[in-house]
Enzyme design. Structure first.
Site, PDB file in Angstrom:
ATOM      1  N   LYS A  75       0.831  -1.217   0.000  1.00 41.67           N
ATOM      2  CA  LYS A  75       0.000   0.000   0.000  1.00 41.67           C
ATOM      3  C   LYS A  75       0.861   1.260   0.000  1.00 41.67           C
ATOM      4  O   LYS A  75       1.929   1.288   0.632  1.00 41.67           O
ATOM      5  CB  LYS A  75      -0.921   0.011   1.241  1.00 41.67           C
ATOM      6  CG  LYS A  75      -1.618  -1.322   1.467  1.00 41.67           C
ATOM      7  CD  LYS A  75      -2.652  -1.276   2.573  1.00 41.67           C
ATOM      8  CE  LYS A  75      -3.142  -2.680   2.903  1.00 41.67           C
ATOM      9  NZ  LYS A  75      -2.350  -3.421   3.882  1.00 41.67           N
ATOM     10  N   HIS A 108      -3.569   3.714   0.762  1.00 41.48           N
ATOM     11  CA  HIS A 108      -3.842   3.180   2.110  1.00 41.48           C
ATOM     12  C   HIS A 108      -5.021   3.879   2.800  1.00 41.48           C
ATOM     13  O   HIS A 108      -5.848   3.236   3.433  1.00 41.48           O
ATOM     14  CB  HIS A 108      -2.575   3.303   2.948  1.00 41.48           C
ATOM     15  CG  HIS A 108      -2.492   2.316   4.067  1.00 41.48           C
ATOM     16  ND1 HIS A 108      -1.312   1.728   4.458  1.00 41.48           N
ATOM     17  CD2 HIS A 108      -3.443   1.809   4.900  1.00 41.48           C
ATOM     18  CE1 HIS A 108      -1.547   0.910   5.470  1.00 41.48           C
ATOM     19  NE2 HIS A 108      -2.832   0.946   5.758  1.00 41.48           N
TER      20      HIS A 108
END
Ligand code: NAD
Length: 275
Positions: A75, A108
């Site tokens: 991420k 994220h």
């Protein structure tokens, strides 16, 4: 034991059950991910901010498992949102993982106060076009964030990875995601141990009937309602237990009773407040 796969809108498929490494100590990550790969997991979920991509990479390299049998997610951390910063972050993650590509790269958190998630999404589209990630997606996106990505982004995210467990099901987000062909990945699938899920009657009753643990009953609930999950554990026994979900099936009534545990019980920060 065969973990089912789900088709993503990118044309690739994802194992519905994997192993997550949030809060896995970097010094222990190689051993723990090795345990997971030996147990049979082929899908690993990490993130740049977890600080353990190198350990994940070492475990992959040592395993000898063919790259195309693995599904690896990482991420983009919030501070790296943008264009060039996202490209550089992807390259750093690939370097740490020792890979040429990941299977899934996620933004994220939306960090709407920065207002850079659309720009970052375009960077992820380029990362996919360059072959550095097979599929791209988002994490912790609420409906307004998803609406903007779909309207302004170009590519529809393959997944939305959100906090989701029986006490906090985010039905507005899951319905919107599914209507738009976005798979739901449930993080904190066991409530991160912050909620007494394993003492709830619908969970203990299902576990008793099927002779499984409460954790297995909850994980099976996720799989039967279509969620992708990657429970985390440091213990070899629990790592194996969490993969052993394919010898029983919950009844529709048991699924419904566990779904009835919704309490609005978020265990993490609100996505609009995370920067
Ligand atoms: P989780 O719900 O998987 O809970 C982990 C906790 O449950 C651990 O404390 C573990 O000891 C316990 N546990 C695991 N298996 C058990 C079992 N069989 N019986 C009893 N207890 C058991 O929470 P998580 O690790 O936060 O979430 C899973 C993964 O999701 C993470 O590892 C990470 O990859 C991802 N994640 C993503 C985000 C995000 O913002 N995108 C945030 C948190 C986690």
């Amino acid at each position: 034991m065969t973990v089912p796969t789900l088709d993503l809108n990118s044309g690739h498929s994802i194992p519905q059950l994997g192993f997550g490494v949030f809060k896995v100590d970097p010094a222990e990550t190689e051993r723990i991910v090795t345990d997971a790969l030996e147990a049979g997991y082929r899908h690993i979920d990490t993130a740049a901010i977890y600080g353990n991509e190198e350990g994940v990479g070492r475990a992959i390299a040592a395993s000898g498992i063919a790259r195309d049998e693995l599904f690896i997610t990482t991420k983009l951390w919030n501070d790296d949102q943008g264009t060039d910063s996202a490209f550089a972050a992807m390259d750093r993650s690939l370097e740490k993982l020792g890979l040429d590509y990941v299977d899934l790269y996620l933004i994220h958190w939306p960090t709407p106060k920065k207002d850079r998630y659309i720009e970052s999404w375009h960077a992820l589209e380029q990362i996919a076009a360059d072959g550095k990630s097979r599929s791209i997606g988002v994490s912790n996106f609420l409906v307004p964030h998803l609406e903007r990505v779909i309207a302004e982004g170009g590519t529809v995210p393959a997944v939305n990875q959100i906090e989701l467990h029986p006490a906090y099901q985010q039905r507005d987000v899951t319905e919107f995601s599914r209507e738009n062909g976005i798979h739901i990945e449930a993080w904190g699938p066991l409530g991160q141990g912050k909620y007494p899920l394993f003492d709830e009657e619908p969970v203990t009753a299902a576990a008793r009937v099927h002779d499984v643990s409460p954790a297995q009953a909850v994980l099976k609930w996720h799989l039967q309602i279509g969620n992708i999950v990657f429970p985390k554990s440091n213990s070899p026994e629990r790592i194996r237990e969490n993969l052993d979900l394919f010898g029983f099936e919950l009844t529709p009534e048991e699924v419904e009773a566990i779904s009835g545990l919704e309490r609005g019980g978020r265990v993490s920060a609100h996505p609009d407040e995370v920067n």
